[in-house]
Design an enzyme around this catalytic site. Structure first.
Site, mmCIF file in Angstrom:
data_model
loop_
_atom_site.group_PDB
_atom_site.id
_atom_site.type_symbol
_atom_site.label_atom_id
_atom_site.label_comp_id
_atom_site.label_asym_id
_atom_site.label_seq_id
_atom_site.Cartn_x
_atom_site.Cartn_y
_atom_site.Cartn_z
ATOM 1 N N GLU A 307 -12.365 -32.983 122.295
ATOM 2 C CA GLU A 307 -11.729 -31.673 122.095
ATOM 3 C C GLU A 307 -11.705 -31.277 120.611
ATOM 4 O O GLU A 307 -10.720 -30.754 120.100
ATOM 5 C CB GLU A 307 -10.317 -31.671 122.683
ATOM 6 C CG GLU A 307 -10.309 -31.932 124.171
ATOM 7 C CD GLU A 307 -8.920 -31.883 124.784
ATOM 8 O OE1 GLU A 307 -8.786 -31.334 125.895
ATOM 9 O OE2 GLU A 307 -7.978 -32.396 124.155
ATOM 10 N N ASP A 381 -8.144 -34.931 133.836
ATOM 11 C CA ASP A 381 -7.071 -34.650 132.874
ATOM 12 C C ASP A 381 -5.724 -34.476 133.566
ATOM 13 O O ASP A 381 -5.227 -33.360 133.678
ATOM 14 C CB ASP A 381 -7.412 -33.394 132.071
ATOM 15 C CG ASP A 381 -6.467 -33.169 130.899
ATOM 16 O OD1 ASP A 381 -5.752 -34.113 130.529
ATOM 17 O OD2 ASP A 381 -6.446 -32.054 130.361
ATOM 18 N N GLU A 409 2.304 -31.205 132.485
ATOM 19 C CA GLU A 409 1.408 -30.146 132.015
ATOM 20 C C GLU A 409 0.756 -29.388 133.163
ATOM 21 O O GLU A 409 0.554 -28.174 133.082
ATOM 22 C CB GLU A 409 0.336 -30.774 131.125
ATOM 23 C CG GLU A 409 -0.738 -29.823 130.644
ATOM 24 C CD GLU A 409 -1.814 -30.517 129.836
ATOM 25 O OE1 GLU A 409 -2.793 -29.846 129.467
ATOM 26 O OE2 GLU A 409 -1.676 -31.744 129.558
#
Length: 718
Positions: A307, A381, A409
């Site tokens: 990332e 993820d 998340e």
């Protein structure tokens, strides 16, 4: 008249103060130490009258302070402190080398460095309770276990308990930035008030350490993996030292996320090449400086070449090259490196599910023995459901460390009730078939690859400055559960939930048991209304709040939900069989054979591994399309059922916490319905199928849902 009014006012004030004293806000977590009734006090008192403190070392003092705090709250009196003289009812908190235990045949050899025993015994003719370990921290852990027995109404007169952690490194990773913003955090600002450190140490830091020690967590990374290099400067290291000083008595080491490019940003070098002598020398000097300031520093956590983060691949080096360079600098001090395996690259066209395995598996056996490769539970993820990561079992010469995400998340943030113990149990009990049947993920991370190898588990923390710590009352359960699974990866989610419910809500089974049932169903409900049947990554852009299965305009293919569901007129799902991306080949042949066959793959993973026609007949007898719609409705209905159950607790749970949960469940039901309606509207536009009978159409058209914008959702990155 005035005298009468004054009397009424006085009565009101007294009544109000009393009620306020009984009110709860969640700050005490599972360490509430509620007053016991008279029967319980009478039951326990004969074996609890005093305690002996053979030394005043900080960790033993922390243990005895906890005993006093608990007894004053639960019994209304303090234990009498004695130095050496035993009496009936003595609680002895010590360690193996205490002279008071001389001549006693106690199994300290089985306890290791951090284990403990709790034993009812007789010393000098007096009936005592021994809480001891080979280290002070073992005695501290035993003290919390002893208090838990009393909190949950267990007998303590004939104790013979031995408990030893199965993993050595049990660490919370805080994704906290230096400006106090928490990436993917839903509980307020960062707990760390860096501006006031090192001179002011907020008392909450001690309470945080107490809570972690009570569940066996022994490490903290206070800064974000997407971190700034400044944390490694002398000014910031002094601030970190202040935290370390608070945590040390509770057996907690501090680690730091280290930015790989720090030699350039702080040292003025032109490169961060891990094989460059100047870079090696810079890191050695930096590590030496850290240990001069923080002698018991734990080591580094590193996110590299993922990332946009810098890493060894920038210099055509491997992850092993980068990790080993840092490990060599840390080795003389006893420090370790936790090197994250979460890597994927924009220019790599390979299925994102495969990329970490492709990069790391060929490096098996090439990492130093003070390196732990930190692997997420799944290959994408932290989705509501993923199959276990294929690296587990595939690197038998390399210590692998599990990484779970405690903060939600992708599971509705703080307002959705989602107990993650069931998710973690599912991942840990999965059979890797490496080297053979019964080799679970838990076995892989528990068993050292050699005699001196380290083991560990990390959890991305859900903790912030909110008074209840986690943003909601029920999210505290996930912090608690992480500690329990890190101590023992073979733990059962239901047992952990039951302990937490009794400690946090009520010892009354009529309250605690329905709460446990709610918790055990909650995560599956989230899966149903967000990502049923093996779908994944359908969340809106950036903040991951709300549905966005239609998103297809982001720069990187694997940032777009359409990349993952691949819905078209013919069907839906990501083909990861040999005919597709062949990600299944990264698993053991037995796993690949089960999951690669439509007849044997579990429904929960169907669309993760297969692109399936809309009219495919499911085990339920329904078509895939009808089953998909039914799962969305089942998720929403489960939330409604939790609301009904919670309403039944009104007046039986303290009002403030009851009202908060009631309101959060209302938010969850509204947002679950949003997820259901938007997802069905989109997938119906692709499938062109009518809704099955008995299932309501979304109240708006697809464009209405696409137009929803939530740019200020919390928890985004910097």
């Amino acid at each position: 008249m005035w005298r009468k009014l004054l009397t009424i006012l006085s009565a009101f004030l007294v009544f109000g103060v009393a009620n306020q004293a009984c009110a709860e806000d969640g700050y005490d977590l599972w360490l509430r130490y509620q007053p016991l009734d008279s029967a319980a006090k009478a039951h326990y008192r004969p074996v609890l009258t005093n305690f002996v403190v053979p030394n005043a070392r900080p960790t033993i003092r922390a243990a005895t302070d906890e005993l006093q705090r608990a007894f004053k709250a639960m019994f209304g009196y303090a234990l009498v402190q004695r130095e050496t003289v035993m009496h009936d009812g003595t609680v002895l908190v010590t360690r193996a080398d205490s002279p008071l235990l001389k001549g006693m045949d106690l199994p300290f050899a089985r306890l290791g460095k951090e284990g403990y025993l709790i034993r009812s015994a007789t010393i000098g003719g007096n009936h005592v309770t021994i809480i001891a370990g080979n280290s002070d921290v073992g005695a501290l852990y035993g003290t919390f276990r002893f208090l838990k027995l009393i909190q949950t109404g267990q007998p303590i007169d004939k104790l013979d308990i031995i408990d030893v952690p199965k993993l050595q490194v049990r660490v919370l990773d805080h994704w906290d930035n230096l400006d106090r913003h928490v990436e993917r955090g839903y509980a307020g600002q960062s707990l760390w008030d860096w501006q006031k450190l090192p001179l002011y140490k907020d008392p909450r830091y001690t309470d945080y350490a107490r809570a972690n020690a009570s569940i066996g967590i022994n490490g903290v990374v206070p800064n974000n993996v997407n971190g700034k290099a400044e944390i490694l400067t002398a000014e910031w290291l002094e601030k970190v030292k202040a935290l370390d000083d608070v945590f040390r008595p509770y057996g907690i080491k501090v680690y730091l996320s280290a930015r790989f490019s720090a030699p350039i940003e702080l040292g003025g070098l032109k490169t961060a090449d891990p094989l460059d002598p100047a870079v090696i020398a810079w890191w050695k000097a930096k590590v030496d400086e850290i240990y001069r300031i923080i002698p018991d520093f734990g080591g580094f956590l590193v996110k590299a070449n993922s990332e946009g983060q810098p890493g060894p691949a920038d210099y055509k080096r491997t992850h092993a090259d980068g990790a080993n360079m840092l490990a060599d600098a840390l080795r003389p001090h006893g420090g370790i490196v936790m090197w994250r395996a979460f890597v994927y690259a924009a220019e790599n066209p390979e299925d994102r599910h495969k990329q970490a395995y492709t990069e790391f598996q060929p490096l098996d056996g090439k990492f130093r023995d003070n390196v732990l490769v930190q692997v997420k539970n799944g290959a994408i993820d932290f989705q509501p459901r993923e199959p276990f990561h294929p690296l587990f079992g595939a690197m038998p010469k390399t210590p692998l460390m599990m990484e779970f995400q405690i903060t939600k998340e992708y599971l509705g943030f703080a307002t959705h009730l989602a107990y993650l113990g069931t998710m973690w149990e599912e991942a840990l009990e999965a059979d890797t078939w490496r080297p053979g049947k019964g080799s679970t993920v838990a076995d892989v991370i528990e068993k050292p690859v050699d005699a001196d190898a380290i083991t560990g588990m990390a959890g991305v923390a859900n903790i912030g400055s909110d008074f209840n710590w986690s943003g909601s009352q029920f999210d505290q359960a996930n912090w608690y559960a992480f500690g329990r699974f890190a101590w023992d990866p073979q733990s059962r989610a239901e047992d952990v939930a039951r302990d937490w419910a009794h400690l946090t809500w009520s010892n009354d089974p009529a309250i605690a048991e329905p709460i446990v049932r709610m918790m055990m169903r909650s995560r599956e409900a989230v899966v149903d209304y967000m990502t049923p049947l093996g779908l994944g990554h359908l969340m809106a852009t950036g903040h991951h709040y709300g549905p966005g299965p239609w998103v297809a305009d982001l720069a990187r293919p694997d940032w777009n939900p359409v990349y993952y569901h691949k819905a078209d007129a013919n069907g839906i799902g990501f083909d990861r069989t040999r005919a597709g991306s062949d990600a299944l080949s990264q698993y053991a042949p037995q796993v690949a054979a089960e999951w690669g066959n439509l007849k044997t793959v579990p429904d929960r993973l169907l669309l993760w591994f297969h692109h399936v026609p809309w009219d495919y007949r499911m085990r339920s007898g329904r078509t895939l399309w009808d089953e998909l719609v039914s799962r969305y409705d089942r998720g929403v209905d489960e939330v409604a059922a939790m609301q009904v159950q919670w309403d039944a607790f009104k007046g039986r749970i303290d009002q403030r916490r009851w009202e908060e949960v009631r309101d959060f469940l209302a938010i969850q039901h509204r947002e679950a319905t949003w997820w259901r309606d938007a997802s069905i509207a989109y997938f119906q536009s692709v499938s062109k199928r009518p809704l099955p009978a008995g299932h309501a159409a979304p109240p708006h058209d697809l464009d209405w849902y696409k137009a929803i914008r939530t740019p200020y959702a919390p928890g985004r990155g910097e």
